[in-house]
Scaffold this active site. Structure first.
Site: not given
Ligand code: F6P
Length: 358
Positions: A140, A276
């Site tokens: 992120d 979509r």
């Molecule tokens: O914080 C990093 C991240 O990739 C976020 O963008 C996302 O919401 C989350 O991790 C997803 O986490 P998980 O792998 O637990 O679904």
């Protein structure tokens, strides 16, 4: 006996983690040290200790691989952060168990590769007297204490690749396609990926949007003869008068996702266009790291070992002005770097006719 240090990867995986492991293991080897890779994040620190020696041999050919050689988890006994700011205290007995395992393994320090939550745990271990060095990680790219984290560039490349593909099918069918990407609190992936992939609308958490304005942007494109549109929406984006879209899991956690479908539905209702949705999800976290992430990961891994060597415990590797430096972990946790709504990147996007739906 050789000096031994431990390393673990914690939280969500991301491309570039293996470059960090390789960089750290080779830098340690050069100092005549032995690197121990603790498996599955902090959980590997629980008795009897789950670790493997990361020698030169096992770092061969790992840099091009996504994921992490030693596994990771974003749950377990050491979770110190829930949601955007709620901190939890890691139980003293859990920290004591970890200390015992590290002592018995003769590990003199621990390198923690992880995001904000993992750094919050690292800080608690450091405060309890365990020598810790942090390496920041998140696709992120939303940590204030470092200008960039590895994994981000690979995630942006995945978004760009998806948009390149979606342009051709959207154009052929004269459709609007909404692409939901990662980004809980910050819209960096959506913003960079959207610009690189030629998106027409980008919706990010920092700029709450209005469905009518999104529809206006698509209608304006139609009026100009552009009959297809690509809309990139960060999972954490929300309408001006609404909330983030999330659902509670059976573990009581909140997982973001679903805003893409809602945006697609509202566009269809307002414009009558065939619409979509495509949710990129974990495709953004998998696969081979980009050049940038391999180099950044290597630099971060090497720097972490240097910090251990110099006794800079309680510090975290940080990228500033193209240099790899370090900052106190205490100054790094709980400080998010968000997209400035009036910053140069957003303005550049607006200047190439990208709407933010505001
Ligand atoms: O914080 C990093 C991240 O990739 C976020 O963008 C996302 O919401 C989350 O991790 C997803 O986490 P998980 O792998 O637990 O679904």
């Amino acid at each position: 006996m050789k000096t031994r240090i431990g390393i673990l990867t914690s939280g969500g995986d991301c491309p570039g983690l293996n470059a960090v492991l390789r960089g750290a293991a080779l830098a340690a080897d050069k100092l005549g040290w032995e690197m121990l890779g603790f498996r599955d994040g902090f959980e590997g620190l629980l008795p009897p200790g789950d670790f493997t020696v990361l020698d030169r041999k096992c770092t061969e050919n790992i840099m091009a691989l996504g994921g992490t050689l030693i596994g990771t988890t974003n749950r377990g006994h050491f979770v110190a952060k829930i949601g955007a700011g709620d901190r939890a205290v890691v139980a003293a007995e859990v920290i004591e168990k970890a200390r015992k395992v590290l002592n018995e393994a003769h590990a003199e320090a621990l390198i923690i590769v992880g995001g904000d939550g993992s750094m919050t745990t690292a800080l608690q271990l450091q405060e309890a007297g365990i020598n810790c060095v942090g390496v920041p990680k998140t696709i992120d790219n939303d940590l204030e204490a470092t200008a960039m984290t590895f994994g981000f560039d690979s995630a942006v490349a995945a978004v760009m690749d998806a948009l390149d593909r979606l342009h051709t099918t959207a154009t052929s069918h004269k459709r609007a396609i909404v692409v939901e990407v990662m980004g809980r609190h910050a819209g960096w992936i959506a913003l960079h990926g959207g610009i690189a992939g030629g998106a027409d609308v980008i919706l990010i958490p920092e700029i709450p949007f209005d469905f009518d304005r999104v529809a206006d942007a698509i209608r304006a494109r139609e009026a100009a003869g552009d009959l297809s549109s690509l809309v990139v929406v960060a999972e954490g984006a929300r309408p001006k008068d609404g909330q983030q879209v999330k659902r509670e899991t059976k573990e009581g956690e909140f997982r973001l996702g679903g805003i893409g479908d809602i945006v697609a539905r509202e566009i269809a209702a307002r414009t009558g266009k065939e619409t979509r949705t495509c949710v990129l999800g974990h495709l953004q976290r998998g696969g081979a790291p980009t050049t940038l992430d391999r180099i950044l990961g290597t630099r971060f891994g090497v720097k972490a070992v240097q910090l251990v060597n110099e006794g800079h415990f309680g510090s975290m590797v940080s990228y500033q002005n193209y240099q790899v430096r370090h900052v106190p972990i205490a100054d790094a946790v709980n400080r998010l770097r968000l997209v400035p709504p009036n910053g140069e990147m957003v303005q550049t996007a607006r200047d190439v006719e990208i709407s933010f739906g505001d």
